[in-house]
Write an enzyme that holds these catalytic residues in place. Structure first.
Site, mmCIF file in Angstrom:
data_model
loop_
_atom_site.group_PDB
_atom_site.id
_atom_site.type_symbol
_atom_site.label_atom_id
_atom_site.label_comp_id
_atom_site.label_asym_id
_atom_site.label_seq_id
_atom_site.Cartn_x
_atom_site.Cartn_y
_atom_site.Cartn_z
ATOM 1 C CG ASP A 37 19.097 -54.582 -28.055
ATOM 2 O OD1 ASP A 37 18.155 -53.779 -28.143
ATOM 3 O OD2 ASP A 37 19.897 -54.800 -28.984
ATOM 4 C CD GLU A 92 17.041 -55.560 -33.381
ATOM 5 O OE1 GLU A 92 16.529 -54.542 -32.875
ATOM 6 O OE2 GLU A 92 18.270 -55.764 -33.392
ATOM 7 C CD GLU A 118 24.318 -50.816 -30.397
ATOM 8 O OE1 GLU A 118 23.610 -50.231 -31.237
ATOM 9 O OE2 GLU A 118 24.093 -51.975 -30.010
HETATM 10 C C1 GCU Z 1 19.770 -52.803 -31.275
HETATM 11 C C2 GCU Z 1 19.673 -52.871 -32.768
HETATM 12 C C3 GCU Z 1 20.432 -51.768 -33.446
HETATM 13 C C4 GCU Z 1 20.014 -50.423 -32.858
HETATM 14 C C5 GCU Z 1 20.199 -50.435 -31.366
HETATM 15 C C6 GCU Z 1 19.672 -49.203 -30.687
HETATM 16 O O1 GCU Z 1 21.050 -53.146 -30.863
HETATM 17 O O2 GCU Z 1 20.148 -54.106 -33.203
HETATM 18 O O3 GCU Z 1 20.162 -51.829 -34.806
HETATM 19 O O4 GCU Z 1 20.743 -49.399 -33.421
HETATM 20 O O5 GCU Z 1 19.494 -51.510 -30.812
HETATM 21 O O6 GCU Z 1 18.596 -49.296 -30.097
HETATM 22 O O7 GCU Z 1 20.299 -48.158 -30.703
#
Ligand code: GCU
Length: 676
Positions: free
Chosen positions: A341, A369, A268
């Site tokens: 996730d 979440e 990400e």
């Molecule tokens: C999910 C979450 C993010 C987080 C990511 C992670 O996608 O929405 O906010 O950073 O997981 O676990 O790194």
């Protein structure tokens, strides 16, 4: 109407009056009812706390003598303990503290110790991951701001208020066996490794230490560039290697028992070794080498996926399996429970049990979440049990995820489990009174992964809600048997059903990722703007069209099934043997497909959504009936949240069914609404 006004007033006023540090003792409400003599030949900060807890919370025989004995015993492992009616024995001071908390828990839950009890931890490291940003906000936090970090001027000054809060946090953790805390977000700021922040970490560590909690930090892979002034963060560059070594020395100079690093790399948008053409193993090892002389570990996350792959569920396995055996022995690969996730339901990640020459730990998400956040009442122990009990078959039948990660099957140098924390500085710590149960459940399962959800809920409810003599006199006159029948039983039932209810009204039958974007709260199965990466849109996952619905991960589809060990691979691959709970995770099926119940897929989907909604309606009724047994503050807060949950469940059902109906072109069964 009157009730609504009261509940509104409570919701507005209570947060203003109460803060986590004053008044909310979570499950630690016991007050001593008699005096006790404590005998211990040793003194240390940890033993002193154990003694103090005994004096403060003792509910056993008046003037009893409790002997605390620190003496090796071959049946006691690590920080485990042995309990008897009149004493606690352990190998370590921390073992004594854990034993004392257990002894008190037995008293407070009305479960006297009849025999000798030996209890050893399932995982050596039981860690909370805080996704706390250095400005005090919390990623996916629903309980206010960080208890560790503040913004603004003097944000790094350590106040008495801070210390009091950290101490209350440490005590709660120690009472359930949690022994590690990662203090900052996995999307880590390089600033955390600057001396100014490390000094605050030192202060936090000093408060947590007597409670046996080690501090860990999430670190940014590009730190050598951003705060070190180097031109590269290439892990094979000698200057970079030296930078990490020097940094490790600095950290251990301040915090001698520092636990280690948690790293989100090449995930990400975070930097990582692949930016330099290196592997995850190269990246993890440079840090592992720097931490090794001091006993530190690296928890390297396997949460990776890129926009281009056809099936996101396959990517972590594809990327990490070729690296098995290439990591140093003080690296643990931290894997989320499912391959995608933290969805309401996922099958386990195929990496569990598959990486045989690398230590692996599970990452669970305590903060809800994708499960209604701090609004929905969802008890997560059943979800985690389902995961831990999943058989990977990697070393024959019975190779459960728990046994693959707790050292039973593979001899890992370190065993660990992590939970993404749901703690903030808000009233009652977790936002929802029942969200505290998830913090509690994580700790209890990390200590003993054999405990049942029922046992955990039972304990938590008794500790949290059972009337005590020192509280409201009218409530404490309720006979225990009446309380058991009228409160404990129905509320426990509600907790145990709540996760399945959420799956039903959000995404049943193996559906996943139907959320509205960004906040991951409400439904958004239609959400697919052109400018967004495909794997961040909902239709990528449900694949609904007039022909059917579901992600084909069979051999004819993405072949994700092949990442599972036989017989699972064949079991998941065959629509006739695939467990119904994972049906649309692995298969794309026509709307008219007949399920075992005889219903069409479309009808079954409708019934599941309706069932979820009906379950929440029942929860509301259950809660309304227990009003005489709960203080009004918690009663109205929970009642009001359940009302919102029910409205939300209705929206989930309507939104998803109306959206999917444009493809199924079938009517909603006329009899799904039960007569009210
Ligand atoms: C999910 C979450 C993010 C987080 C990511 C992670 O996608 O929405 O906010 O950073 O997981 O676990 O790194």
């Amino acid at each position: 109407m009157k009730n609504q006004i009261i509940s509104l007033l409570v919701l507005i006023c209570v947060p203003l009056l109460l803060h986590a540090e004053d008044g909310h003792n979570l499950w630690l409400r016991g007050k001593s009812t008699a005096s006790v003599n404590v005998v211990c030949s040793k003194h240390s900060a940890t033993i002193d706390i154990a003694e103090q807890e005994l004096h403060q919370e003792w509910q056993g025989k008046a003037n009893a003598t409790v002997v605390l004995t620190i003496k090796p015993n071959k049946f006691i492992k690590g920080d485990g303990y042995m309990l008897s009616d009149d004493g606690v024995q352990a190998n370590t001071d921390l073992g004594i503290l854990y034993g004392v908390f257990a002894l008190l828990r037995h008293q407070q839950t009305g479960n006297p110790i009849r025999d000798v009890i030996i209890s050893n931890p399932s995982y050596e490291r039981r860690i909370l991951d805080h996704w706390d940003n250095l400005d005090g906000t919390i990623e996916r936090g629903y309980a206010g701001r960080s208890i560790f970090w503040h913004d603004g001027k003097d944000s790094l000054a350590v106040t008495e208020k801070d210390k009091k809060l950290w101490q209350a946090y440490a005590r709660a953790n120690a009472s359930i066996g949690i022994n590690g805390a990662v203090l900052d977000n996995v999307n880590a700021s390089p600033l955390i490794l600057t001396t100014a922040y490390l000094n605050r970490v030192k202060a936090i560590a000093a408060v947590l230490r007597p409670y046996g909690i080690r501090t860990y930090l999430s670190v940014n892979f590009a730190s050598p560039i951003v705060i070190g002034g180097l031109k590269t963060a290439d892990p094979l560059n000698p200057e970079v290697q030296k930078w990490w070594k020097d940094k490790a020395r600095e950290i251990y100079g301040l915090i001698p028992d520092f636990g280690g690093f948690l790293v989100k790399a090449n995930s990400e948008g975070q930097p990582g070794p692949q930016n330099y053409g290196r592997t995850h193993a190269d990246g993890a090892n440079v840090m592992a080498d720097a931490l090794r002389p001091f006993g530190g570990i690296v928890m390297w996350r396997a949460f990776v996926y890129s926009a281009n792959d056809k099936d996101r569920a396959k990517q972590a396995y594809s990327e990490f399996m070729p690296l098995d055996g290439k990591f140093r022995d003080n690296v643990i690969i931290q894997v989320k429970n499912g391959p995608i996730d933290f969805q309401p339901r996922e099958p386990f990640s195929p990496l569990f049990g598959a990486m045989k020459q690398t230590s692996v730990m599970s990452e669970l998400e305590i903060t809800q979440e994708y499960l209604g956040q701090a609004i929905h009442l969802v008890f997560l122990a059943p979800m985690w049990k389902e995961f831990l009990k999943s058989d990977t078959y990697q070393e024959g039948k019975g190779s459960t995820v728990a046994r693959c990660t707790d050292g039973t099957i593979f001899s890992q140098k370190y065993t660990a489990i992590a939970g993404v924390s749901n703690i903030g500085s808000d009233t009652n710590w977790c936002g929802h009174p029942f969200a505290q149960a998830n913090w509690y459940a994580f700790g209890r399962l990390a200590w003993n992964d054999q405990l049942s959800s029922d046992q955990i809920a039972d304990e938590w409810l008794k500790l949290t809600f059972m009337p005590t003599a020192s509280e409201d006199k009218t409530k404490s006159t309720v006979l225990p048997i009446v309380w058991d029948i009228k409160f404990l039983k129905p509320v426990k039932q509600m907790m145990l059903e709540s996760r399945e209810a959420a799956v039903n009204y959000m995404m049943p039958l193996g559906l996943h990722c139907l959320f509205a974007p960004e906040n991951h709260y409400g439904p958004g199965p239609w959400w697919a703007p052109k400018y967004v990466r495909k794997d961040w849109t909902a239709p990528y996952y449900h694949q609904a069209d007039t022909a059917g619905i579901g992600f084909d991960r069979t051999e004819n589809g993405s072949d994700a099934v092949s990442q599972y060990h036989e017989p699972l691979r064949s079991l998941f691959n065959d629509v006739n043997t695939c467990p119904e709970i994972y049906l649309l995770w692995f298969h794309h099926l026509p709307w008219t497909y007949k399920l075992k119940s005889g219903r069409t897929l479309w009808d079954a989907l409708c019934y599941h959504y309706q069932e979820g909604l009906d379950q929440v309606r029942e929860f509301q009724k259950t809660w309304d009936r227990v009003q005489p047994y709960v203080d009004s503050e918690r009663f109205y807060v929970v009642q009001s949240k359940l009302r919102q949950q029910c409205e939300n469940a209705q929206v989930w059902k309507d939104a998803c069914l109306l959206y999917f109906q444009q493809f199924s072109r079938m009517p909603i069964p006329y009899d799904i609404e039960r007569p009210v």
